[in-house]
Design an enzyme around this catalytic site. Sequence first.
Site, short mmCIF file in Angstrom:
data_model
loop_
_atom_site.label_atom_id
_atom_site.label_comp_id
_atom_site.label_asym_id
_atom_site.label_seq_id
_atom_site.Cartn_x
_atom_site.Cartn_y
_atom_site.Cartn_z
N ARG A 77 0.83 -1.21 0.00
CA ARG A 77 0.00 0.00 0.00
C ARG A 77 0.86 1.26 0.00
NH1 ARG A 77 -2.80 -3.68 3.46
NH2 ARG A 77 -1.75 -2.85 5.30
N CYS A 98 0.66 20.79 -9.73
CA CYS A 98 -0.81 20.71 -9.64
C CYS A 98 -1.23 19.26 -9.44
CB CYS A 98 -1.45 21.29 -10.89
SG CYS A 98 -1.11 23.05 -11.13
N ARG A 108 -4.24 18.72 -6.78
CA ARG A 108 -4.68 19.76 -5.83
C ARG A 108 -5.41 20.89 -6.55
NH1 ARG A 108 -1.98 24.47 -6.29
NH2 ARG A 108 -0.11 24.37 -7.58
N ALA A 130 -6.95 21.97 -10.42
CA ALA A 130 -7.30 21.35 -11.70
C ALA A 130 -7.96 22.37 -12.62
CB ALA A 130 -8.24 20.17 -11.46
N ASN A 168 -4.05 15.94 -18.46
CA ASN A 168 -3.61 15.11 -17.33
C ASN A 168 -4.20 13.71 -17.39
OD1 ASN A 168 -4.17 18.06 -15.38
ND2 ASN A 168 -2.21 17.41 -16.22
N HIS A 203 -11.65 23.73 -11.27
CA HIS A 203 -12.16 25.04 -11.65
C HIS A 203 -12.17 25.26 -13.16
CE1 HIS A 203 -7.82 25.32 -10.63
NE2 HIS A 203 -7.75 25.99 -11.77
N TYR A 233 -11.67 28.60 -15.50
CA TYR A 233 -11.35 30.03 -15.51
C TYR A 233 -12.48 30.81 -16.17
CZ TYR A 233 -6.67 29.19 -13.76
OH TYR A 233 -5.62 28.84 -12.97
N ALA A 268 -4.05 30.56 -18.26
CA ALA A 268 -3.89 31.52 -17.17
C ALA A 268 -2.53 31.28 -16.52
CB ALA A 268 -5.01 31.35 -16.14
#
Length: 264
Positions: free
Chosen positions: A126, A146, A166, A168, A177, A207, A209, A263
């Site tokens: 694990r 990210c 963390r 996106a 990705n 999110h 933009y 961005a």
Amino acid sequence: MIPYHDLLERILSDGAEKHDRTGTGTLSVFGHQLRFDLAAGFPMLTTKRLPLKAIIHELLWFLQGDTNIKYLHDHGVTIWDEWADANGDLGPVYGAQWRSWPTADGRSIDQIAHVVDMIRRNPDSRRLIVTAWNPADVEKMALPPCHCLFQFYVANGRLSCQLYQRSADVFLGVPFNIASYALLTMMVAQVTGLKPGDFIHTLGDAHLYSNHLEQARLQLTRAPRALPAMAINPAVTDIFGFRYEDFTLHGYDPHPHIKAEVAV
């Protein structure tokens, strides 16, 4: 790729307006998970065209442990240009952490080599984890990671991978990705003698933009098409031995590209 469209719809309907580092503004939701069975096709978005060459070369660049954009430029890939310094350097970003994580006593850890070896020797572990989030190095990075941690899981001869991201950028970054980590899972499966299982993508701040909202709405008007199939040269048995020519995508028939600004 219905799960991706569901995420777009969730953000557009339920997203909170937030300020962000770039000054652009976002609609954001917190906590979302996507799951793709890699036996059902390669999860390459079909409702807009994605740049396969850039996806493959960036992944190979990460695996080389490289953090200078020269390799990318040599292969016509410019996706990291906005963050590089005048010499093309990015600081200790993904490749450095994956391949040479610095230890307190001056050594370094090759996390990729270690996790591949662990999958072969102890597939039920694990602890099959690679992390790019190094608090000691974050301030030295041109862009902190990210997609920052991924874990492998072996069951019934199949290798699955779960990625935690963390931050996106759902319109531009997330499709990229998904394809990149799906391909990495297939590569690791091949060199460890396993079949590809699931790719699970867990998002923190997911999110859109504010200057991507109309593009997302346009994309939602398009019907997803059949997923393509990724063929990998079966002769490659070393995770660091893959080359661009070892990958062939069959049956990719996407809708046209949708332009959107990054961005920074």
